[in-house]
Design a protein around this motif. Structure first.
Motif, PDB file in Angstrom:
ATOM      1  N   ARG A 196       0.822  -1.204   0.000  1.00  0.00           N
ATOM      2  CA  ARG A 196       0.000   0.000   0.000  1.00  0.00           C
ATOM      3  C   ARG A 196       0.863   1.264   0.000  1.00  0.00           C
ATOM      4  O   ARG A 196       0.492   2.264  -0.612  1.00  0.00           O
ATOM      5  CB  ARG A 196      -1.000  -0.025   1.159  1.00  0.00           C
ATOM      6  N   LEU A 197       2.005   1.230   0.650  1.00  0.00           N
ATOM      7  CA  LEU A 197       2.906   2.380   0.564  1.00  0.00           C
ATOM      8  C   LEU A 197       3.435   2.523  -0.854  1.00  0.00           C
ATOM      9  O   LEU A 197       3.457   3.632  -1.409  1.00  0.00           O
ATOM     10  CB  LEU A 197       4.075   2.230   1.540  1.00  0.00           C
ATOM     11  N   GLU A 198       3.832   1.421  -1.451  1.00  0.00           N
ATOM     12  CA  GLU A 198       4.322   1.475  -2.832  1.00  0.00           C
ATOM     13  C   GLU A 198       3.244   2.008  -3.761  1.00  0.00           C
ATOM     14  O   GLU A 198       3.504   2.838  -4.633  1.00  0.00           O
ATOM     15  CB  GLU A 198       4.770   0.071  -3.261  1.00  0.00           C
ATOM     16  N   LEU A 199       2.014   1.557  -3.565  1.00  0.00           N
ATOM     17  CA  LEU A 199       0.917   2.014  -4.415  1.00  0.00           C
ATOM     18  C   LEU A 199       0.578   3.469  -4.141  1.00  0.00           C
ATOM     19  O   LEU A 199       0.291   4.230  -5.071  1.00  0.00           O
ATOM     20  CB  LEU A 199      -0.307   1.125  -4.211  1.00  0.00           C
TER      21      LEU A 199
ATOM     22  N   ILE B 163      -5.123   3.347  -8.270  1.00  0.00           N
ATOM     23  CA  ILE B 163      -5.524   2.601  -7.067  1.00  0.00           C
ATOM     24  C   ILE B 163      -6.507   1.493  -7.423  1.00  0.00           C
ATOM     25  O   ILE B 163      -6.355   0.332  -6.995  1.00  0.00           O
ATOM     26  CB  ILE B 163      -6.141   3.557  -6.027  1.00  0.00           C
ATOM     27  N   GLU B 164      -7.524   1.830  -8.211  1.00  0.00           N
ATOM     28  CA  GLU B 164      -8.573   0.862  -8.506  1.00  0.00           C
ATOM     29  C   GLU B 164      -8.078  -0.288  -9.370  1.00  0.00           C
ATOM     30  O   GLU B 164      -8.695  -1.357  -9.385  1.00  0.00           O
ATOM     31  CB  GLU B 164      -9.759   1.563  -9.150  1.00  0.00           C
ATOM     32  N   ALA B 165      -6.977  -0.107 -10.067  1.00  0.00           N
ATOM     33  CA  ALA B 165      -6.405  -1.205 -10.850  1.00  0.00           C
ATOM     34  C   ALA B 165      -5.961  -2.348  -9.939  1.00  0.00           C
ATOM     35  O   ALA B 165      -5.934  -3.508 -10.356  1.00  0.00           O
ATOM     36  CB  ALA B 165      -5.226  -0.705 -11.677  1.00  0.00           C
ATOM     37  N   GLU B 166      -5.625  -2.025  -8.681  1.00  0.00           N
ATOM     38  CA  GLU B 166      -5.185  -3.055  -7.739  1.00  0.00           C
ATOM     39  C   GLU B 166      -6.207  -3.332  -6.642  1.00  0.00           C
ATOM     40  O   GLU B 166      -6.309  -4.459  -6.156  1.00  0.00           O
ATOM     41  CB  GLU B 166      -3.845  -2.650  -7.118  1.00  0.00           C
TER      42      GLU B 166
ATOM     43  N   SER C  21      -6.101  15.020 -12.343  1.00  0.00           N
ATOM     44  CA  SER C  21      -5.127  14.372 -11.469  1.00  0.00           C
ATOM     45  C   SER C  21      -5.806  13.377 -10.538  1.00  0.00           C
ATOM     46  O   SER C  21      -5.321  12.248 -10.347  1.00  0.00           O
ATOM     47  CB  SER C  21      -4.363  15.427 -10.663  1.00  0.00           C
ATOM     48  N   GLN C  22      -6.939  13.781  -9.944  1.00  0.00           N
ATOM     49  CA  GLN C  22      -7.645  12.861  -9.050  1.00  0.00           C
ATOM     50  C   GLN C  22      -8.121  11.629  -9.795  1.00  0.00           C
ATOM     51  O   GLN C  22      -8.018  10.508  -9.286  1.00  0.00           O
ATOM     52  CB  GLN C  22      -8.821  13.556  -8.370  1.00  0.00           C
ATOM     53  N   ARG C  23      -8.643  11.819 -11.007  1.00  0.00           N
ATOM     54  CA  ARG C  23      -9.083  10.666 -11.786  1.00  0.00           C
ATOM     55  C   ARG C  23      -7.934   9.693 -12.028  1.00  0.00           C
ATOM     56  O   ARG C  23      -8.102   8.475 -11.957  1.00  0.00           O
ATOM     57  CB  ARG C  23      -9.676  11.128 -13.118  1.00  0.00           C
ATOM     58  N   ARG C  24      -6.748  10.242 -12.310  1.00  0.00           N
ATOM     59  CA  ARG C  24      -5.588   9.386 -12.573  1.00  0.00           C
ATOM     60  C   ARG C  24      -5.161   8.641 -11.312  1.00  0.00           C
ATOM     61  O   ARG C  24      -4.858   7.443 -11.367  1.00  0.00           O
ATOM     62  CB  ARG C  24      -4.429  10.240 -13.102  1.00  0.00           C
ATOM     63  N   VAL C  25      -5.152   9.329 -10.180  1.00  0.00           N
ATOM     64  CA  VAL C  25      -4.813   8.666  -8.916  1.00  0.00           C
ATOM     65  C   VAL C  25      -5.779   7.511  -8.658  1.00  0.00           C
ATOM     66  O   VAL C  25      -5.354   6.388  -8.333  1.00  0.00           O
ATOM     67  CB  VAL C  25      -4.859   9.671  -7.743  1.00  0.00           C
ATOM     68  N   ILE C  26      -7.049   7.766  -8.797  1.00  0.00           N
ATOM     69  CA  ILE C  26      -8.061   6.740  -8.542  1.00  0.00           C
ATOM     70  C   ILE C  26      -7.910   5.575  -9.517  1.00  0.00           C
ATOM     71  O   ILE C  26      -8.045   4.403  -9.135  1.00  0.00           O
ATOM     72  CB  ILE C  26      -9.472   7.346  -8.598  1.00  0.00           C
TER      73      ILE C  26
END
Length: 264
Positions: free
Chosen positions: A7-10, A57-60, A49-54
């Motif tokens: 989770r830190l890496e992600l 995250i959601e890929a994993e 930017s928020q969409r990209r962050v999400i």
């Protein structure tokens, strides 16, 4: 790699991906919108930017909850389950003015407790991270300052006071300049908390109720770096607290007293 390590890496990877999107708009012509008031600004790069962050995250972890500043993400941190707290651009007022003090922030929370966090500051070339073992700046372990004399402290007022609360802002500033050696204000709460964690600042204060995306990652960093974070009453800070007072822990009562000036 443990689940927390992953989770830190992600968190760092997602924050980096979001910051890369934000960087595309930094110091370029921007369409700037306002939200709740004249100083609450937002750009399309905040949303992108928020969409990209999400997306990262959601890929994993597609089933994890997302708390974020923009669009339709949750606005409060659930007490149960795995949660990600995202601020795509903390310091948007700096961002739109071409000031490099802004960050993309991602924190991983489990059952109400933060377990990992990353604040990526591309315009500064800095990456703050933290896990259960400690806090780090660009991969190197950091700790809060060891100063004990308040007259040598540098303290920062943080978050923001609405126009109808500027008397509280003024009282907070007065409380700082009367007690401590110097004052700074940077306009990015997450970077400020990172500076407290690294020892660059000795404390930061506000009496307002801060949003989780402005605070969760940085509070975790201060605590992992050996500092103290409370609410305006001196109780341990949570996402439901009023006020935020962070310090190196050596003279926390003095930092807390400065914050409480606003209450008078």
């Amino acid at each position: 790699m443990t689940n927390v390590d992953s989770r830190l890496e992600l968190a760092e990877r997602a924050a980096t991906a979001g910051s890369e999107i934000a960087s595309e708009g930094f110091r370029h012509d921007l369409a700037v919108e306002t939200k709740s008031n004249k100083t609450d600004v937002v750009t399309e790069f905040d949303r992108r930017s928020q969409r990209r962050v999400i997306e990262v995250i959601e890929a994993e972890f597609p089933d994890d909850a997302i708390v974020g500043e923009e669009e339709d993400a949750l606005k409060e941190v659930p007490a149960e389950g795995d949660v990600w707290v995202v601020d795509p651009i903390d310091g948007t007022n700096n961002f739109v003015r071409g000031i490099p003090l802004w960050t993309t922030s991602v924190a991983a929370v489990r059952e109400g407790e933060t377990v990992a966090a990353a604040n990526v500051c591309p315009a500064l070339g800095d990456v703050y991270t933290a896990n259960e073992d400690g806090a780090y700046l660009n991969g190197e372990t950091i700790s809060v300052s060891d100063r004990t004399d308040p007259e040598t402290f540098t303290v920062c007022p943080t978050i923001w006071w609405e126009f109808d609360r500027r008397d509280e802002y003024a009282a907070t500033v007065e409380g700082i300049v009367k007690r401590f050696g110097d004052m700074r204000r940077f306009g990015c709460a997450q970077i400020v908390l990172g500076m407290v964690a690294s020892g660059a600042l000795d404390g930061t204060v506000t009496n307002v109720v801060p949003n989780p995306w402005d605070t969760v990652a940085g509070v975790f960093m201060v605590r992992r770096a050996g500092g103290t974070v409370t609410d305006i009453h001196g109780d341990s800070w949570t996402t439901e607290s009023r006020g935020l007072v962070a310090s190196n822990g050596e003279a926390h009562d003095d930092v807390l007293a400065a914050a409480r000036e606003a209450e008078k």
